[in-house]
Design an enzyme around this catalytic site. Sequence first.
Site, mmCIF file in Angstrom:
data_model
loop_
_atom_site.group_PDB
_atom_site.id
_atom_site.type_symbol
_atom_site.label_atom_id
_atom_site.label_comp_id
_atom_site.label_asym_id
_atom_site.label_seq_id
_atom_site.Cartn_x
_atom_site.Cartn_y
_atom_site.Cartn_z
ATOM 1 N N GLU A 175 -4.801 -3.906 1.600
ATOM 2 C CA GLU A 175 -4.951 -5.381 1.538
ATOM 3 C C GLU A 175 -4.270 -6.031 2.735
ATOM 4 O OE1 GLU A 175 -4.143 -7.054 -2.372
ATOM 5 O OE2 GLU A 175 -5.820 -5.911 -3.212
ATOM 6 N N TYR A 252 -11.211 -7.193 -8.778
ATOM 7 C CA TYR A 252 -10.660 -7.229 -10.141
ATOM 8 C C TYR A 252 -11.453 -8.208 -11.003
ATOM 9 C CZ TYR A 252 -6.505 -4.579 -8.783
ATOM 10 O OH TYR A 252 -5.652 -3.589 -8.373
ATOM 11 N N GLU A 309 -9.550 -0.240 -5.665
ATOM 12 C CA GLU A 309 -8.870 -0.945 -6.765
ATOM 13 C C GLU A 309 -9.918 -1.739 -7.513
ATOM 14 O OE1 GLU A 309 -5.233 -3.121 -5.917
ATOM 15 O OE2 GLU A 309 -4.679 -1.664 -4.364
ATOM 16 N N GLN A 358 -4.674 0.585 -13.104
ATOM 17 C CA GLN A 358 -4.012 1.758 -12.582
ATOM 18 C C GLN A 358 -3.892 2.771 -13.700
ATOM 19 O OE1 GLN A 358 -0.375 0.934 -10.423
ATOM 20 N NE2 GLN A 358 -1.318 -0.688 -9.225
HETATM 21 O O1 AHR Z 1 -2.913 -3.173 -8.516
HETATM 22 C C1 AHR Z 1 -1.989 -4.206 -8.355
HETATM 23 C C2 AHR Z 1 -2.079 -4.840 -6.977
HETATM 24 O O2 AHR Z 1 -3.290 -5.475 -6.813
HETATM 25 C C3 AHR Z 1 -2.009 -3.896 -5.804
HETATM 26 O O3 AHR Z 1 -0.718 -3.547 -5.463
HETATM 27 C C4 AHR Z 1 -2.637 -4.699 -4.709
HETATM 28 O O4 AHR Z 1 -3.257 -3.902 -3.733
HETATM 29 C C5 AHR Z 1 -3.610 -5.605 -5.445
HETATM 30 O O5 AHR Z 1 -3.485 -6.922 -5.075
#
Ligand code: AHR
Length: 512
Positions: A175, A252, A309, A358
């Site tokens: 990121e 996300y 992610e 995660q």
């Molecule tokens: O997964 C949590 C966080 O989300 C990670 O550290 C980051 O890469 C993202 O913003």
Amino acid sequence: MTTLNGVVDLDVAGATISRHLYGHFAEHLGRCIYEGFWVGEDSDIQNSDGIRDDVVQALKDISIPNLRWPGGCFADEYHWMNGVGPREERPSMVNTHWGDVVEDNSFGTHEFMRLCELLGADPYVSGNVGSGTVAEMSDWVEYLTRSGDAPMSRLRREHGRSEPWTVPFWGIGNESWGCGGNMTAEQYTQLAAQFATYCRDHDGNRLYRIAAGPNRDDYHWTETLMKSISTLGGPARSPKHNGWQALSFHYYTHSSDDWDHKGSATEFSAADYHETMVRAWRIDEIVRGHARVMDAYDPEAAVGLVCDEWGTWWDVEPGTNPGFLFQQNTLRDALVAGLHFDVFHENARRLVMANIAQTVNVLQAMVLTDGARMVLTPTYHVFAMNAGHQDATSHPVQVTAADATHEGEAGSYRTLTTTVSSRDGSALVSLTNLDVDGPAAVRLDLRGRGWDVSRARVLAGASVQAHNTADAPDAVAPADFDGARKETGREGDTLVVELPPHSFATVELTLS
Ligand code: AHR
């Protein structure tokens, strides 16, 4: 009722579904590494070299293909030298991103590589671009992968490991548009080429270097990186310039844009559920959008797209540290995973890897631990039931009657999605019914091979809020299911599956 009528040619091969689409991510964040994986050699919890056995076994059971570490945002403030050598002598640091806690570096390079060995998973190491140096990253690669009498291989031997490890995947920062340095696409592109150059392929190790790509739908970032690769003559590997071989993006799913109120993981309304599914489906347009940009510069798909992610991100569980991102996991999360996998499979020509965020105790986790107890989440079961897609050949489903959409204030979303793949004389059909209230009917005209249903399983629950806890660990668990059958007619054989509302199902077929 929601319906899907489709035709599948089992003798026509689509893209191979890389097992790495089922990858994982473990950051030094909250209770993921510490407690989740690492309990130390003296713990009462059963462990191998300090790593808890129950979590390792659970992940082996879903054939975990790779593990990304040490971050995340943490990667860009991690200095690997602090995490090698005798544990009692390792310097500590402050984990400024996650809870401002002191990190004692007791879990470092050797512990991570041991964890990967126990899991049978490929390591994916994320290097520090944000606050690190080119030399530091270069040394880390040498320490991990070089044999013989080089400075870093000597140091590794002094720390107890004589042979180098194999490290296939290497991340060039994380990121970099945000927590990894707040850079512009142009700045980062320059740095990525510089860092990648000095991440050498030592001895027989071949690094697959993954550049830190865009957030969500930032196509400008992807285009800037891809333009640079065409200037450099493709994803080169030469003694002068190693290039990078893939770029990653993150996406996300939330049910609101308000970071202070992302919503509860377990107590949510029908409107929240609707909003979640509308947003989860954006993964489809985002993957295709990045792939389109990449196609313009690299029509052969030599450069990989990685989503390292993804997953749901809710408010933390009440009473837990807001910086630890500990959330529960319901059937809603499992359905979000089911739809992501169908999108990933469909785009498997370009998308080579994905890592859910995660693995343990953080965000959309596979397992939650509570002291010595461990709970498998509904999301875990989707990974388990879909494991047969790993490295299988996909078979495109031609939909002949469109499946239903759910309309709501926040837009609409498709409620039914499926993947068909085959490998070694068997096929796997997975189906996700996102309709919160309605059952769904699927009729797939499976042609080109003979087949029979060998097993059908379903993951369902009384409500989309259903979840597992240490006291009720099997509230949401896969069950054998009699809703799948073969119908033989004049036109051929049809697989008919009747799905309960808000459910995920898999049907295994024996091919002849
Ligand atoms: O997964 C949590 C966080 O989300 C990670 O550290 C980051 O890469 C993202 O913003």
